[in-house]
Design an enzyme around this catalytic site. Structure first.
Site, PDB file in Angstrom:
ATOM      1  N   PRO A   2     -53.482  -3.522  63.009  1.00 51.85           N
ATOM      2  CG  PRO A   2     -51.739  -3.019  61.577  1.00 51.85           C
ATOM      3  CD  PRO A   2     -52.678  -4.113  61.955  1.00 51.85           C
ATOM      4  CD  GLU A   3     -59.357  -2.822  64.405  1.00 50.52           C
ATOM      5  OE1 GLU A   3     -60.354  -2.074  64.416  1.00 50.52           O
ATOM      6  OE2 GLU A   3     -59.408  -4.026  64.694  1.00 50.52           O
ATOM      7  CE  LYS A  51     -58.771   0.430  58.674  1.00 53.74           C
ATOM      8  NZ  LYS A  51     -59.111  -1.010  58.651  1.00 53.74           N
ATOM      9  NE  ARG A 251     -60.742  -7.959  57.366  1.00 54.87           N
ATOM     10  CZ  ARG A 251     -60.387  -6.760  57.813  1.00 54.87           C
ATOM     11  NH1 ARG A 251     -60.732  -5.672  57.167  1.00 54.87           N
ATOM     12  NH2 ARG A 251     -59.687  -6.646  58.918  1.00 54.87           N
TER      13      ARG A 251
END
Ligand SMILES: [Zn+2]
Length: 264
Positions: A2-3, A51, A251
């Protein structure tokens, strides 16, 4: 993943199913909201901010307005079903909230940061966000200004910092830097044209609004949708060099060592 575009799409699905409708039942399955009952409230709109998702409701008294905030992070999702239809098989213990109208059921799975606040206080939840790449407040100059204010941060980490600009996740981060030929560890101060980086990010997210397949290459075919993201040890689509992967901050970053050389 989900971006910003996925969250925007999710907000639109919720809006189309629920806006203008009264809730006939609500069921919150998180301890903090377990006693909340939104039955009788009318859904006004569903919007995304970066987001973050905000579902705005008019309380049954017709005066108070409240906003239900949720965040999908890596694994959350909202699903909308026709009333009476079978739900897709998600484990029941991951359901965080169920909202029912006469015609639809909205089921929130694995949602994060679920919170209910007066609509006038939404800023306490999303006020820290930088300009939203897909929002009406988008301001490229402001996004560039915020990025440039942290000159020694790596550009990859700066693009993920939602207080600089809101909507970019790991996929777009990796893809934008590849397309601009920027080594992900380049400090912000050494990135030649921040405006072009940010402008390209907006263009890529915008291209995927309204569809669920995220593509930066223009192809929607499986395995063809990205240049570097999730393509470790596969050949670069331009130069054939094997794509690399490494941890950066918390990340994973993907890049082509030839197309994105470290600054001399
Ligand atoms: Zn390459």
């Amino acid at each position: 993943m989900p971006e910003g575009d996925t969250v925007w799409n999710t907000a639109r699905v919720l809006h189309r199913a629920l806006a203008g409708c009264r809730l006939t039942a609500s069921d919150f399955r998180v301890p903090r909201l377990a006693t909340v009952d939104l039955t009788g409230a009318t859904v006004l709109e569903s919007v995304s901010r970066g987001k973050h998702l905000l579902l705005r409701l008019l309380e049954p008294d017709g005066e108070g307005r409240v906003s239900l905030h949720s965040h999908l992070r890596m694994d959350g999702a909202w699903r909308v079903y026709e009333a009476g239809a079978r739900w897709a098989s998600h484990p029941a213990h991951l359901i965080r909230v169920v909202l029912r109208t006469h015609d639809h059921v909205a089921v929130g799975h694995h949602l994060h940061d679920l919170a209910l606040v007066p609509t006038g206080q939404e800023e306490t939840l999303v006020g820290h966000l930088g300009p939203d790449l897909l929002g009406p407040d988008w301001d490229e100059d402001e996004a560039v200004r915020r990025l440039a204010a942290h000159p020694d941060t790596s550009i990859a980490e700066a693009l993920l910092d939602q207080s600089n600009l809101a909507g970019i996740g790991n996929l777009y981060k990796s893809e934008v830097l590849y397309l601009r030929g920027v080594w992900p560890w380049t400090p912000v101060r050494k990135v030649a044209n921040l405006g072009a980086v940010v402008g390209l990010a907006k263009k890529l997210l915008h291209a995927n609004q309204g569809r669920w397949t995220q593509s930066t290459t223009g192809s929607l075919r499986r395995g063809q949708t990205t240049y570097v993201y999730n393509r470790r040890t596969q050949p670069c689509r331009r130069c054939g060099t094997l794509i690399e992967e490494a941890e950066q901050g918390e990340r994973i970053t993907f890049w082509c060592p030839v197309c994105q050389p470290a600054p001399a």
